[in-house]
Scaffold this motif. Structure first.
Motif, PDB file in Angstrom:
ATOM      1  N   GLU A   1      -4.691   4.519   0.158  1.00 35.69           N
ATOM      2  CA  GLU A   1      -5.566   3.339  -0.282  1.00 35.69           C
ATOM      3  C   GLU A   1      -5.231   2.062   0.365  1.00 35.69           C
ATOM      4  OE1 GLU A   1      -7.736   4.663  -1.835  1.00 35.69           O
ATOM      5  OE2 GLU A   1      -7.106   6.215  -3.284  1.00 35.69           O
ATOM      6  N   HIS A   2      -6.329   1.324   0.873  1.00 36.04           N
ATOM      7  CA  HIS A   2      -6.383   0.039   1.214  1.00 36.04           C
ATOM      8  C   HIS A   2      -5.354  -0.855   0.676  1.00 36.04           C
ATOM      9  CE1 HIS A   2      -9.271   0.901   4.242  1.00 36.04           C
ATOM     10  NE2 HIS A   2     -10.421   1.115   3.638  1.00 36.04           N
ATOM     11  N   ASP A   3      -4.227  -1.155   1.315  1.00 34.86           N
ATOM     12  CA  ASP A   3      -3.309  -2.131   0.901  1.00 34.86           C
ATOM     13  C   ASP A   3      -2.644  -1.876  -0.498  1.00 34.86           C
ATOM     14  OD1 ASP A   3      -3.744  -3.488   3.382  1.00 34.86           O
ATOM     15  OD2 ASP A   3      -5.285  -4.654   2.521  1.00 34.86           O
ATOM     16  N   LEU A   4      -2.724  -0.690  -1.012  1.00 31.06           N
ATOM     17  CA  LEU A   4      -2.381  -0.478  -2.330  1.00 31.06           C
ATOM     18  C   LEU A   4      -1.570   0.698  -2.303  1.00 31.06           C
ATOM     19  CD1 LEU A   4      -2.923  -1.912  -5.231  1.00 31.06           C
ATOM     20  CD2 LEU A   4      -4.324   0.021  -5.536  1.00 31.06           C
ATOM     21  N   PRO A   5      -0.107   0.657  -2.297  1.00 33.13           N
ATOM     22  CA  PRO A   5       0.674   2.095  -2.344  1.00 33.13           C
ATOM     23  C   PRO A   5       0.252   2.804  -3.655  1.00 33.13           C
ATOM     24  CG  PRO A   5       1.993   0.136  -1.631  1.00 33.13           C
ATOM     25  CD  PRO A   5       0.621  -0.333  -2.162  1.00 33.13           C
ATOM     26  N   THR A   6       0.036   4.038  -3.669  1.00 30.97           N
ATOM     27  CA  THR A   6      -0.563   4.893  -4.784  1.00 30.97           C
ATOM     28  C   THR A   6       0.214   6.126  -4.770  1.00 30.97           C
ATOM     29  OG1 THR A   6      -2.555   3.723  -4.474  1.00 30.97           O
ATOM     30  CG2 THR A   6      -2.869   5.811  -5.665  1.00 30.97           C
ATOM     31  N   ASP A   7       0.302   6.462  -5.820  1.00 32.73           N
ATOM     32  CA  ASP A   7       0.984   7.848  -6.143  1.00 32.73           C
ATOM     33  C   ASP A   7      -0.212   8.687  -7.038  1.00 32.73           C
ATOM     34  OD1 ASP A   7       2.297  10.369  -6.578  1.00 32.73           O
ATOM     35  OD2 ASP A   7       4.107   9.189  -7.491  1.00 32.73           O
TER      36      ASP A   7
ATOM     37  N   PRO B   1       4.687   3.337  -4.980  1.00 34.21           N
ATOM     38  CA  PRO B   1       4.147   1.876  -5.308  1.00 34.21           C
ATOM     39  C   PRO B   1       5.161   1.437  -6.288  1.00 34.21           C
ATOM     40  CG  PRO B   1       3.290   3.775  -6.558  1.00 34.21           C
ATOM     41  CD  PRO B   1       4.086   4.371  -5.403  1.00 34.21           C
ATOM     42  N   LYS B   2       5.071   0.100  -6.330  1.00 34.67           N
ATOM     43  CA  LYS B   2       5.875  -0.980  -7.195  1.00 34.67           C
ATOM     44  C   LYS B   2       4.764  -1.499  -7.969  1.00 34.67           C
ATOM     45  CE  LYS B   2       9.318  -1.942  -3.651  1.00 34.67           C
ATOM     46  NZ  LYS B   2       9.847  -2.918  -2.631  1.00 34.67           N
ATOM     47  N   PRO B   3       4.688  -0.802  -9.222  1.00 34.80           N
ATOM     48  CA  PRO B   3       3.422  -1.242 -10.047  1.00 34.80           C
ATOM     49  C   PRO B   3       3.205  -2.578 -10.646  1.00 34.80           C
ATOM     50  CG  PRO B   3       4.167   0.934 -10.798  1.00 34.80           C
ATOM     51  CD  PRO B   3       5.597   0.236  -9.579  1.00 34.80           C
ATOM     52  N   ASN B   4       4.468  -3.430 -10.808  1.00 34.06           N
ATOM     53  CA  ASN B   4       4.415  -4.617 -11.390  1.00 34.06           C
ATOM     54  C   ASN B   4       4.322  -5.657 -10.518  1.00 34.06           C
ATOM     55  OD1 ASN B   4       5.235  -3.551 -13.827  1.00 34.06           O
ATOM     56  ND2 ASN B   4       7.428  -3.964 -13.577  1.00 34.06           N
ATOM     57  N   GLU B   5       4.209  -5.273  -9.105  1.00 29.75           N
ATOM     58  CA  GLU B   5       4.197  -6.234  -7.854  1.00 29.75           C
ATOM     59  C   GLU B   5       2.582  -6.315  -7.348  1.00 29.75           C
ATOM     60  OE1 GLU B   5       6.970  -6.060  -4.906  1.00 29.75           O
ATOM     61  OE2 GLU B   5       8.659  -5.751  -6.049  1.00 29.75           O
TER      62      GLU B   5
ATOM     63  N   SER C   1      -3.190  -7.304  -9.259  1.00 28.67           N
ATOM     64  CA  SER C   1      -2.292  -8.409  -9.598  1.00 28.67           C
ATOM     65  C   SER C   1      -0.970  -8.100 -10.113  1.00 28.67           C
ATOM     66  CB  SER C   1      -3.048  -9.593 -10.747  1.00 28.67           C
ATOM     67  OG  SER C   1      -3.337  -8.744 -11.850  1.00 28.67           O
ATOM     68  N   GLY C   2      -0.063  -8.806  -9.971  1.00 26.47           N
ATOM     69  CA  GLY C   2       1.328  -8.498 -10.349  1.00 26.47           C
ATOM     70  C   GLY C   2       2.248  -9.883 -10.406  1.00 26.47           C
ATOM     71  N   ILE C   3       3.708  -9.607 -10.528  1.00 28.56           N
ATOM     72  CA  ILE C   3       4.582 -10.719 -10.638  1.00 28.56           C
ATOM     73  C   ILE C   3       4.086 -11.748  -9.672  1.00 28.56           C
ATOM     74  CG2 ILE C   3       6.775 -11.370 -10.444  1.00 28.56           C
ATOM     75  CD1 ILE C   3       7.773  -8.586 -11.705  1.00 28.56           C
ATOM     76  N   GLY C   4       4.064 -12.941 -10.475  1.00 34.46           N
ATOM     77  CA  GLY C   4       3.833 -14.269  -9.505  1.00 34.46           C
ATOM     78  C   GLY C   4       2.391 -14.597  -9.826  1.00 34.46           C
TER      79      GLY C   4
ATOM     80  N   HIS D   1      11.964  -1.569   6.580  1.00 29.95           N
ATOM     81  CA  HIS D   1      13.013  -2.033   5.804  1.00 29.95           C
ATOM     82  C   HIS D   1      13.107  -1.915   4.255  1.00 29.95           C
ATOM     83  CE1 HIS D   1      16.295  -4.888   4.883  1.00 29.95           C
ATOM     84  NE2 HIS D   1      15.629  -5.434   3.804  1.00 29.95           N
ATOM     85  N   GLN D   2      11.703  -1.893   3.661  1.00 27.72           N
ATOM     86  CA  GLN D   2      11.853  -1.442   2.417  1.00 27.72           C
ATOM     87  C   GLN D   2      11.700  -0.016   2.037  1.00 27.72           C
ATOM     88  OE1 GLN D   2       8.432  -3.221   0.312  1.00 27.72           O
ATOM     89  NE2 GLN D   2       8.741  -5.166   0.880  1.00 27.72           N
ATOM     90  N   HIS D   3      11.093   0.850   3.053  1.00 26.54           N
ATOM     91  CA  HIS D   3      11.063   2.129   2.766  1.00 26.54           C
ATOM     92  C   HIS D   3      11.617   2.869   4.313  1.00 26.54           C
ATOM     93  CE1 HIS D   3       8.118   1.351  -0.396  1.00 26.54           C
ATOM     94  NE2 HIS D   3       7.784   0.327   0.566  1.00 26.54           N
ATOM     95  N   PRO D   4      13.011   3.215   4.306  1.00 29.90           N
ATOM     96  CA  PRO D   4      13.648   3.740   5.366  1.00 29.90           C
ATOM     97  C   PRO D   4      13.122   4.912   6.067  1.00 29.90           C
ATOM     98  CG  PRO D   4      15.222   2.721   3.884  1.00 29.90           C
ATOM     99  CD  PRO D   4      13.951   2.855   2.805  1.00 29.90           C
ATOM    100  N   HIS D   5      12.402   5.724   5.298  1.00 30.38           N
ATOM    101  CA  HIS D   5      11.933   7.050   5.657  1.00 30.38           C
ATOM    102  C   HIS D   5      10.461   7.316   6.099  1.00 30.38           C
ATOM    103  CE1 HIS D   5      16.027   8.552   5.124  1.00 30.38           C
ATOM    104  NE2 HIS D   5      15.955   8.267   3.781  1.00 30.38           N
TER     105      HIS D   5
END
Length: 909
Positions: free
Chosen positions: A554-560, A605-609, A58-61, A631-635
């Protein structure tokens, strides 16, 4: 993604089979302790409220509710789930401040069909006497109101009330509230009122078999308990219970039949829309099955249910059943082996509870009065059973349980390696998983149990496992550190209670791969929804297998993974690239078989989203998802993952039952909106292939505009068929000028699936972890300067042109070196021009140099394949695969005009 029928998760086929047989914001203070409040998460409160844990998304919204003990989150309407393009699902649940969330998500389906989800329309907070979050959902003319709230008398329970109404449109026969527990938490099925009917950890397959399994799989139970793995940093359990289910008419209300279903692929309730005409609602036989198509809900009636989710503070069934039996008798006991598990059944065999002793061997649980059997199990196949009775209300102390001593084996220290233990001379393979639940799934007459985890991963760091316990017997032990090292082995004999140190040679570097870096571009851990494998253990496995670059998809979860590398002290051994596997699971009108799977990396990842900021992708074309991610990650690089399951749908003519064969997770088996397998024997501009090259009218992006294609994916019984199927597609693209880089990855999810094999060897001057340059790495990969392998290694040049480069001229010699460690058997190497083999050489030694003259008559491309057989040692440490390697192309500009022209597809048009 290894399972053939990922496409049939839960009851999507069940409905068809059966029918075929006949925003407000709370003003509550968000920092109050032990106070119930509900609020929408925003940028100001996200740091304080956002739940944590392996499956927290979960995150913002999103919408948050707490009583100070439990914290829960419901996804916002615009935040899609696994079975709906809308949100409104319970996505996070755990104890506040514990970082223990293992809850995936829940959702309601009409007639158990993934094509009929009750989609959220709005979410609001109602204050009244007790704050609650209310979700309004609908499908056609059916409406669902779901209310989440807490009862101050029950601090460890989340209350859920639902009301189903039908105003118009399609009717439904039953409802399936489901918990998306796909290959994740182990499930225990309990009838809390009639314990003899509980089947505990012994389940019946229902997902793959659909309606044919309902009679056996639909259990007359009221509670599903899901427990976190023993290896979890913080244990937790969820007890999902149907408290009541009523049909309410203008004249009366009456109880509805409900059943529980659970296997490795899904966990669901089955709530009928009406009572049976014949039958007491306690079971489903053929008579009841035949009645289901005639059930329905009248417009003047409605269904009202009460569900509750009990949350336990440990990964034990008892942490839930102790709440259910809170007024019952307290039972205590002890065992001489703390690393054990304790199971309790009724005297008639009904499963009641399960617990784990503490570090001193003490355990406790609560039981109603009755006759019981207790069984303790431990490593090394040890177990003990005894009967006992609870016939009075005072606390009951059990006699001490005593297990024989297993052999204790000390492991090597401070050296990375993977140790594989195989029983010999009649000794069973050991199981180091530690779960000790005996979880099984029955499929017809076959009972399927989890394969034993007979290997230990060492990263050469202090946190490595120091010992293992073995049953008496004889074992062959293998030490391996990836295909570039030697394979070492030894035999040991152990006796009960014996202590010994494992003496085995350390794997030594056997071959040098200068200018190449070993990469796995598709790796999972428990952060994905479909497993619970620890993130730290995933890092440990990668180091043990001498992988160098890990793409944590990871499935649907950008992870570092960088923080885990730093914490474990292995930043000198591997590097990690932040990534996500965008995973479509929803069949829709636009995508009849889902939108497929694709890796995107690097993606920070954008941890708050919500879901760390991954874009919505359900009910969207691949081209739209790629556009938004770029568009969000040009490279970012885009890799099409496991696009085929096997060769069945790759021939010129499809089998008559091809629609039943399609697997939703494999994009080229259905091509998203095309709803039809890609035909590699036909031109891209012909139907149905032309779906791939349709440009979006606004962005110009096409579904085929990914950068990489995963030619080799993981192990499995159809491993090589899958490779050959995807090679057909890849070569078809190349021949028509659609250049995509072929990769090889493990798609590893757990300790059974080998990470780092297959692997992609990327050519780069920064070929060490210390010198790693992410931009140089991704640039080299995008140029095709890479090859895939399960052991054999390659060095090749055509003239001066290497992989991904272009040679200018009509003739040249291919300078090729094929080499491998001596335990990896190579049989032949084939040189191909435009996908057709022109030269094959037998390989009789582990290091072969060839100089092969080639001539060209037009612009072309050259590729290489190496084939080998799996010897007994190789098959032991890398089961279900074989030695194999394939190169990306070297291109040939025949007429030297500086413009490479694709040779063209020469088969039928």
């Amino acid at each position: 993604m290894k399972n053939k029928k990922f496409s049939t998760i839960f009851l999507s086929t069940l409905a068809g089979c059966i029918l075929g047989m006949a925003g407000q914001i709370s003003s509550a203070e968000t920092n109050s302790q032990n106070q119930t409040f509900a609020v929408q998460i925003n940028a100001d409160n996200v740091a304080e409220l956002q739940p944590k844990g392996p499956d927290a998304i979960s995150g913002i919204g999103d919408w948050f509710i707490t009583n100070g003990t439990l914290c829960a989150a419901i996804s916002d309407v615009e935040h899609e789930g696994e079975f709906s393009s809308k949100g409104g699902s319970l996505v996070d649940l755990g104890f506040c401040g514990r970082s223990d969330d293992h809850f995936a998500f829940s959702h309601d389906l009409l007639d158990g069909s993934r094509r009929r989800p009750l989609d959220a329309q709005s979410i609001r907070i109602e204050e009244k006497d007790n704050p609650s979050i209310v979700v309004e959902s609908a499908h056609g003319g059916t409406q669902l109101t779901t209310r989440y709230f807490f009862d101050e008398r029950q601090p460890t329970q989340l209350q859920i009330e639902k009301t189903y109404k039908r105003h118009s449109g399609d009717d439904f026969r039953f409802i399936s509230p489901l918990n998306f527990n796909y290959h994740s938490l182990q499930t225990f099925v309990l009838n809390s009122k009639k314990l003899d009917l509980s089947n505990g950890f012994q389940q019946e397959d229902f997902v793959k078999r659909g309606a044919s399994a309902v009679r056996k799989a639909a259990r007359p139970a009221d509670t599903l308990v899901m427990i976190s793995p023993r290896s979890a940093d913080i244990g937790v359990a969820y007890g999902w219970q149907m408290k009541s289910a009523l049909r309410v008419t203008p004249e009366e209300s009456y109880k509805l039949p409900t059943f529980m279903l659970a296997d490795t692929d899904g966990t669901a309730m089955m709530l009928l829309s009406d009572s049976f005409y014949v039958g007491d609602g306690e079971s489903i036989g053929w008579t009841q099955m035949l009645q289901i198509p005639f059930l329905g809900l009248d417009e003047e009636d409605f269904i009202k249910t009460q569900e509750v989710i009990y949350v336990g503070e440990s990964g034990t069934v008892s942490s839930v059943t102790d709440q259910l039996f809170s007024e019952q008798v307290a039972i205590t006991g002890s065992i001489n082996e703390p690393a054990s598990a304790v199971h309790v059944t009724t005297s008639k065999g009904g499963a009641v509870t399960h617990t784990i002793p503490d570090d001193e061997g003490n355990f406790s649980f609560r039981l109603p009065k009755g006759d019981y059997r207790i069984k303790a199990v431990a490593y090394g196949g040890r177990q003990i059973e005894s009967d006992f009775s609870v016939d009075y209300e005072e606390p009951h102390r059990l006699p001490e349980l005593s297990l024989g001593d297993a052999a204790l084996i000390s492991l090597p220290r401070n050296l990375p390696m993977r140790l594989v233990f195989k029983g010999i001379d009649g000794t069973a393979d050991p199981d180091f998983s530690g779960e000790l639940t005996g979880f099984s799934v029955a499929f017809d007459d076959e009972v399927r149990r989890s394969k034993p985890i007979s290997q230990v991963f060492l990263a050469g760091v202090e946190s490595d496992k120091k010992h293992v316990k073995l049953a008496p017997g004889r074992y062959q032990v293998f030490a391996v550190r990836g295909p570039e090292y030697s394979l070492e082995k030894t035999q040991i004999s152990v006796k009960e209670g014996q202590k010994l140190t494992l003496e085995i040679n350390n794997p030594k570097r056997a071959i040098e791969t200068s200018g190449q870096i070993a990469s796995d571009l598709h790796v999972h851990s428990g952060l994905s929804f479909d497993n619970t494998f620890s993130e730290r253990e995933r890092v440990r496995t990668f180091v043990a297998e001498d992988g160098e670059v890990m793409v944590a998809s990871e499935h649907d979860l950008p992870t570092d993974y960088s923080p885990y590398l730093l914490e474990m002290g292995v930043t000198d051994k591997i590097v990690s690239i932040a990534a996500a596997e965008v995973t479509s699971t929803l069949p829709t009108k636009l995508n009849p078989y889902t939108g497929g799977h694709a890796n995107f990396f690097p993606v920070q990842p954008k941890p708050n989203e919500y879901r760390n900021g991954v874009v919505n992708h359900e009910d969207r074309r691949m081209r739209d998802v790629m556009h938004d991610m770029r568009h969000q990650h040009p490279h970012v690089l885009v890799q099409l993952n496991h696009p085929r399951f096997d060769l069945e749908l790759s021939d010129e003519e499809l089998p008559s039952d091809w629609k039943d064969i399609v697997d939703n997770g494999n994009y080229l088996d259905h091509m998203g909106p095309a709803g039809h397998p890609y035909n590699p024997h036909q031109q891209l501009h012909s139907h149905p292939n032309n779906s791939l090259i349709e440009k979006d009218p606004n962005t110009g992006v096409r579904d085929i505009d990914f950068d990489l294609i995963e030619v080799a994916n993981g192990a499995g019984e159809n491993h090589f068929d899958r490779i050959q199927a995807v090679r057909k597609d890849w070569l078809s693209f190349l021949l028509q000028g659609e250049i995509r880089v072929a990769t090889a990855n493990s798609d590893s999810h757990n300790a059974l699936e080998q990470v780092g094999i297959p692997r992609t060897m990327v050519l780069t001057s920064s070929d060490t972890v210390a010198a790693f340059d992410e931009k140089a790495f991704t640039s080299s990969l995008k140029q095709g300067r890479a090859y895939g392998t399960t052991g054999p290694m390659l060095e090749m040049k055509l003239g001066e042109a290497g992989l991904g480069d272009t040679f200018n001229g009509s003739r040249a010699s291919l300078d090729l070196r094929v080499f491998a460690s001596d335990w990896i058997n190579m049989e032949s190497v084939s040189i191909q021009i435009n996908g057709e083999t022109v030269v094959t050489h037998e390989l009789t030694k582990a290091d072969t140099n060839l100089l092969i003259p080639l001539e060209f008559t037009k612009d072309s491309f050259v590729t290489v394949e190496v084939l080998g057989t799996a010897g007994s040692d190789y098959a032991t440490v890398y089961p279900e695969i074989r030695p194999y390697a394939f190169s990306n192309p070297i291109f040939v500009d025949f007429d030297q005009d500086g413009n490479w022209v694709a040779p063209g597809l020469t088969t039928r048009k």
